[in-house]
Design an enzyme around this catalytic site. Sequence first.
Site, PDB file in Angstrom:
ATOM      1  N   HIS A 266       0.920  -1.165   0.090  1.00  0.00           N
ATOM      2  CA  HIS A 266       0.008  -0.241  -0.217  1.00  0.00           C
ATOM      3  C   HIS A 266       0.765   0.896   0.113  1.00  0.00           C
ATOM      4  O   HIS A 266       2.037   1.739  -0.549  1.00  0.00           O
ATOM      5  CB  HIS A 266      -0.531   0.365   1.277  1.00  0.00           C
ATOM      6  CG  HIS A 266      -2.064   0.933   2.046  1.00  0.00           C
ATOM      7  ND1 HIS A 266      -1.858   1.255   0.434  1.00  0.00           N
ATOM      8  CD2 HIS A 266      -2.646   1.256   2.194  1.00  0.00           C
ATOM      9  CE1 HIS A 266      -3.796   2.241   1.243  1.00  0.00           C
ATOM     10  NE2 HIS A 266      -3.790   2.545   1.826  1.00  0.00           N
ATOM     11  N   HIS A 307      -2.018  -2.826  -9.623  1.00  0.00           N
ATOM     12  CA  HIS A 307      -3.254  -1.806  -8.705  1.00  0.00           C
ATOM     13  C   HIS A 307      -4.461  -2.397  -8.997  1.00  0.00           C
ATOM     14  O   HIS A 307      -4.834  -2.759 -10.083  1.00  0.00           O
ATOM     15  CB  HIS A 307      -3.385  -0.302  -9.389  1.00  0.00           C
ATOM     16  CG  HIS A 307      -4.022   0.985  -8.045  1.00  0.00           C
ATOM     17  ND1 HIS A 307      -5.806   0.669  -7.630  1.00  0.00           N
ATOM     18  CD2 HIS A 307      -3.101   1.641  -6.835  1.00  0.00           C
ATOM     19  CE1 HIS A 307      -5.609   1.406  -7.134  1.00  0.00           C
ATOM     20  NE2 HIS A 307      -4.755   2.131  -6.660  1.00  0.00           N
ATOM     21  N   ASP A 365       2.588   5.839  -6.535  1.00  0.00           N
ATOM     22  CA  ASP A 365       3.800   5.364  -6.002  1.00  0.00           C
ATOM     23  C   ASP A 365       5.083   5.376  -6.268  1.00  0.00           C
ATOM     24  O   ASP A 365       6.363   5.459  -6.303  1.00  0.00           O
ATOM     25  CB  ASP A 365       3.967   4.367  -4.941  1.00  0.00           C
ATOM     26  CG  ASP A 365       2.774   4.168  -4.040  1.00  0.00           C
ATOM     27  OD1 ASP A 365       1.602   3.914  -3.949  1.00  0.00           O
ATOM     28  OD2 ASP A 365       3.284   5.368  -3.070  1.00  0.00           O
TER      29      ASP A 365
HETATM   30  C1  SDX Z   1      -1.516   2.109  -3.171  1.00  0.00           C
HETATM   31  O1  SDX Z   1      -5.811   0.996  -3.576  1.00  0.00           O
HETATM   32  C2  SDX Z   1      -6.035   1.596  -3.616  1.00  0.00           C
HETATM   33  O2  SDX Z   1      -6.445   3.126  -3.631  1.00  0.00           O
HETATM   34  C3  SDX Z   1      -4.357   2.171  -3.270  1.00  0.00           C
HETATM   35  C4  SDX Z   1      -3.455   3.851  -3.474  1.00  0.00           C
HETATM   36  C5  SDX Z   1      -3.883   4.713  -2.721  1.00  0.00           C
HETATM   37  O3  SDX Z   1      -3.893   5.636  -3.355  1.00  0.00           O
HETATM   38  O4  SDX Z   1      -4.745   4.485  -1.301  1.00  0.00           O
HETATM   39  O5  SDX Z   1      -3.237   3.103  -4.803  1.00  0.00           O
HETATM   40  C6  SDX Z   1      -1.713   3.418  -2.968  1.00  0.00           C
HETATM   41  O6  SDX Z   1      -1.269   0.953  -2.471  1.00  0.00           O
HETATM   42  C7  SDX Z   1      -0.623   2.065  -4.301  1.00  0.00           C
HETATM   43  C8  SDX Z   1       0.028   0.662  -4.995  1.00  0.00           C
HETATM   44  C9  SDX Z   1       0.657   0.699  -4.154  1.00  0.00           C
HETATM   45  N1  SDX Z   1       1.135  -1.059  -4.396  1.00  0.00           N
HETATM   46  C10 SDX Z   1       2.539  -1.137  -4.783  1.00  0.00           C
HETATM   47  O7  SDX Z   1       3.244  -0.804  -6.190  1.00  0.00           O
HETATM   48  C11 SDX Z   1       3.163  -2.426  -4.899  1.00  0.00           C
HETATM   49  C12 SDX Z   1       3.195  -3.912  -6.153  1.00  0.00           C
HETATM   50  N2  SDX Z   1       1.900  -3.865  -6.013  1.00  0.00           N
HETATM   51  C13 SDX Z   1       1.179  -4.762  -5.845  1.00  0.00           C
HETATM   52  O8  SDX Z   1       1.720  -5.606  -4.843  1.00  0.00           O
HETATM   53  C14 SDX Z   1      -0.255  -5.244  -6.495  1.00  0.00           C
HETATM   54  O9  SDX Z   1       0.192  -5.135  -7.709  1.00  0.00           O
HETATM   55  C15 SDX Z   1      -1.043  -4.541  -5.967  1.00  0.00           C
HETATM   56  C16 SDX Z   1      -1.409  -5.177  -4.151  1.00  0.00           C
HETATM   57  C17 SDX Z   1      -0.914  -3.297  -5.751  1.00  0.00           C
HETATM   58  C18 SDX Z   1      -2.823  -4.584  -6.018  1.00  0.00           C
HETATM   59  O10 SDX Z   1      -2.922  -6.346  -6.022  1.00  0.00           O
HETATM   60  P1  SDX Z   1      -3.714  -7.330  -6.414  1.00  0.00           P
HETATM   61  O11 SDX Z   1      -5.375  -6.073  -7.060  1.00  0.00           O
HETATM   62  O12 SDX Z   1      -4.347  -8.215  -4.705  1.00  0.00           O
HETATM   63  O13 SDX Z   1      -3.721  -7.860  -7.659  1.00  0.00           O
HETATM   64  P2  SDX Z   1      -2.975  -9.143  -7.747  1.00  0.00           P
HETATM   65  O14 SDX Z   1      -2.242  -9.213  -6.370  1.00  0.00           O
HETATM   66  O15 SDX Z   1      -4.159  -9.861  -7.452  1.00  0.00           O
HETATM   67  O16 SDX Z   1      -2.060  -9.627  -8.835  1.00  0.00           O
HETATM   68  C19 SDX Z   1      -3.275  -9.840  -9.596  1.00  0.00           C
HETATM   69  C20 SDX Z   1      -1.676 -10.458 -10.849  1.00  0.00           C
HETATM   70  C21 SDX Z   1      -1.228 -11.977  -9.973  1.00  0.00           C
HETATM   71  O17 SDX Z   1      -0.531 -12.744 -10.733  1.00  0.00           O
HETATM   72  P3  SDX Z   1      -1.218 -13.836 -11.037  1.00  0.00           P
HETATM   73  O18 SDX Z   1      -1.055 -14.632  -9.842  1.00  0.00           O
HETATM   74  O19 SDX Z   1      -2.232 -13.116 -11.544  1.00  0.00           O
HETATM   75  O20 SDX Z   1      -0.771 -14.760 -12.096  1.00  0.00           O
HETATM   76  O21 SDX Z   1      -0.625  -9.604 -11.031  1.00  0.00           O
HETATM   77  C22 SDX Z   1       0.661  -9.991 -10.076  1.00  0.00           C
HETATM   78  C23 SDX Z   1      -0.081 -10.564  -9.159  1.00  0.00           C
HETATM   79  O22 SDX Z   1       1.142 -12.065  -9.409  1.00  0.00           O
HETATM   80  N3  SDX Z   1       0.791  -8.581 -10.158  1.00  0.00           N
HETATM   81  C24 SDX Z   1       2.070  -8.462 -10.151  1.00  0.00           C
HETATM   82  C25 SDX Z   1       2.677  -6.936  -9.331  1.00  0.00           C
HETATM   83  N4  SDX Z   1       1.306  -6.439  -9.005  1.00  0.00           N
HETATM   84  C26 SDX Z   1       0.186  -7.661  -9.703  1.00  0.00           C
HETATM   85  N5  SDX Z   1       3.903  -9.097 -10.708  1.00  0.00           N
HETATM   86  C27 SDX Z   1       4.489  -8.303 -10.682  1.00  0.00           C
HETATM   87  N6  SDX Z   1       4.524  -7.496  -9.660  1.00  0.00           N
HETATM   88  C28 SDX Z   1       3.435  -6.208  -9.938  1.00  0.00           C
HETATM   89  N7  SDX Z   1       3.494  -5.378  -8.736  1.00  0.00           N
END
Ligand code: SDX
Length: 430
Positions: A266, A307, A365
């Site tokens: 997050h 996201h 971010d």
């Molecule tokens: C913020 O919710 C909000 O609005 C948050 C925010 C706000 O203003 O409040 O926007 C602020 O938190 C932005 C996000 C910051 N986080 C990161 O940058 C951390 C890296 N991102 C991930 O951890 C992830 O993308 C999330 C947590 C942001 C979202 O995760 P989801 O929606 O639960 O998606 P998921 O984990 O189910 O991923 C879907 C697929 C997966 O692959 P499969 O299992 O389908 O094969 O996409 C892949 C994930 O492995 N994936 C990534 C990835 N993010 C998702 N693979 C590589 N790198 C990534 N960053």
Amino acid sequence: MAERKAYLDLGNGQPPIELPIYSGTLGPDVVDIRGLGKHGVFTYDPGFMSTGSCNSGITYIDGDQGVLLYRGYPIEQLAEQADFIEVCYLLQYGELPTLEQKQDFDHIIRTHAMVHDQINYFFRGFRRDAHPMAVMVGVVGALSAFYQDSANVSDPRHREISAHRLLSKVPTIAAMSYKYNMGQPFSYPQNRLGYAANFLHMMFSTPCEAYEPNPVLVKALDRILILHADHEQNASTSTVRLAGSSGANPFACIAAGIASLWGPAHGGANEAVLKMLEEIGDVSNIPQFIARAKDKSNPFRLMGFGHRVYKNFDPRAKLMRQTCHEVLNELGMHDDRLFSIALELERIALEDPYFIEKKLYPNVDFYSGIILRAMGVPVNMFTAIFAISRTVGWISQWTEMVSDAEQKIGRPRQLYLGPQRRDFRPIGER
Ligand code: SDX
């Protein structure tokens, strides 16, 4: 509100269950499942991928179109034409302020930025290397010990006073946690300065010489605060709402939001992005990091990408990239090593089939940390600055929830997978 109905057939020979469908001003319709429990069944949605927890009129996001509206106003227009204090007024009261309203509001926030002098003693209990977010969780939560005069959450005036106190004092506490880390004396807020300028003053001024914040950096920080101010029902906002649903005081609720924001998935991602860029070290190493991010057996994720809602560009990331250029050019850092790596990482990732297929774009971010680092802000303060900005979103959402006649204490149910009922066995028989 119900316009249409959904019918759920549980396959148990009973008539299908009627569920009202509601349409909002914008965005997807919702199916009202509140009546399901009496039919002996719950919905199941870990992570709330498809669940609306509340109704709200504050922020609207369209993840496919990359749209973000604060009270109906596009984030691009607010970032270009408004300042943060104006956006705070908009989020809290629902309308852009007139000049007089803005001046009155700005005066209130400026003149309440100082914290009770006893607060200084809290810091003495922390080690000097305490993470600023750990300090902020503790000290912001402790504010509730000082403001029993606005503790009645059902009193609209008490709610407003608490909101003003949080908006004005959270930056002061964040700057104090930085000064404490640095071993420097605290810098008191200056009522003559605007919100972003005052924070830079509290961070970087010392008793040894005059300090005037660089106006380009003030504007960049003000824009960063606007872009992070609110974002619908994200993890930390949902934390604040759930804590507040029990009637907990707003200071404790915001402290809970700060704790949730700290997570690297997050708000902690901006700090994690910088660490990742430092670890990449050179554009030639990018392919191996992309490969790690794609490897299912490897927990590594490309920080700053992806996201839950945006399946297109995060509109804030585009604005942040533009601000990055402006700040680095202003500081003569246009060939900044980490920014070059970030631009190349973005280019390569956006061409990679894995990222295209999973719709993983840079999020808010991805660039913010590069800007803050260029401004001289240490990495461990990045999420603290996110918390300063998001405090207005949290307190606006908390206020909306507390004053919503529909709101009840949040109490989700579960799918139980534990043991069947069994009798206790004395230790000698185990
Ligand atoms: C913020 O919710 C909000 O609005 C948050 C925010 C706000 O203003 O409040 O926007 C602020 O938190 C932005 C996000 C910051 N986080 C990161 O940058 C951390 C890296 N991102 C991930 O951890 C992830 O993308 C999330 C947590 C942001 C979202 O995760 P989801 O929606 O639960 O998606 P998921 O984990 O189910 O991923 C879907 C697929 C997966 O692959 P499969 O299992 O389908 O094969 O996409 C892949 C994930 O492995 N994936 C990534 C990835 N993010 C998702 N693979 C590589 N790198 C990534 N960053």
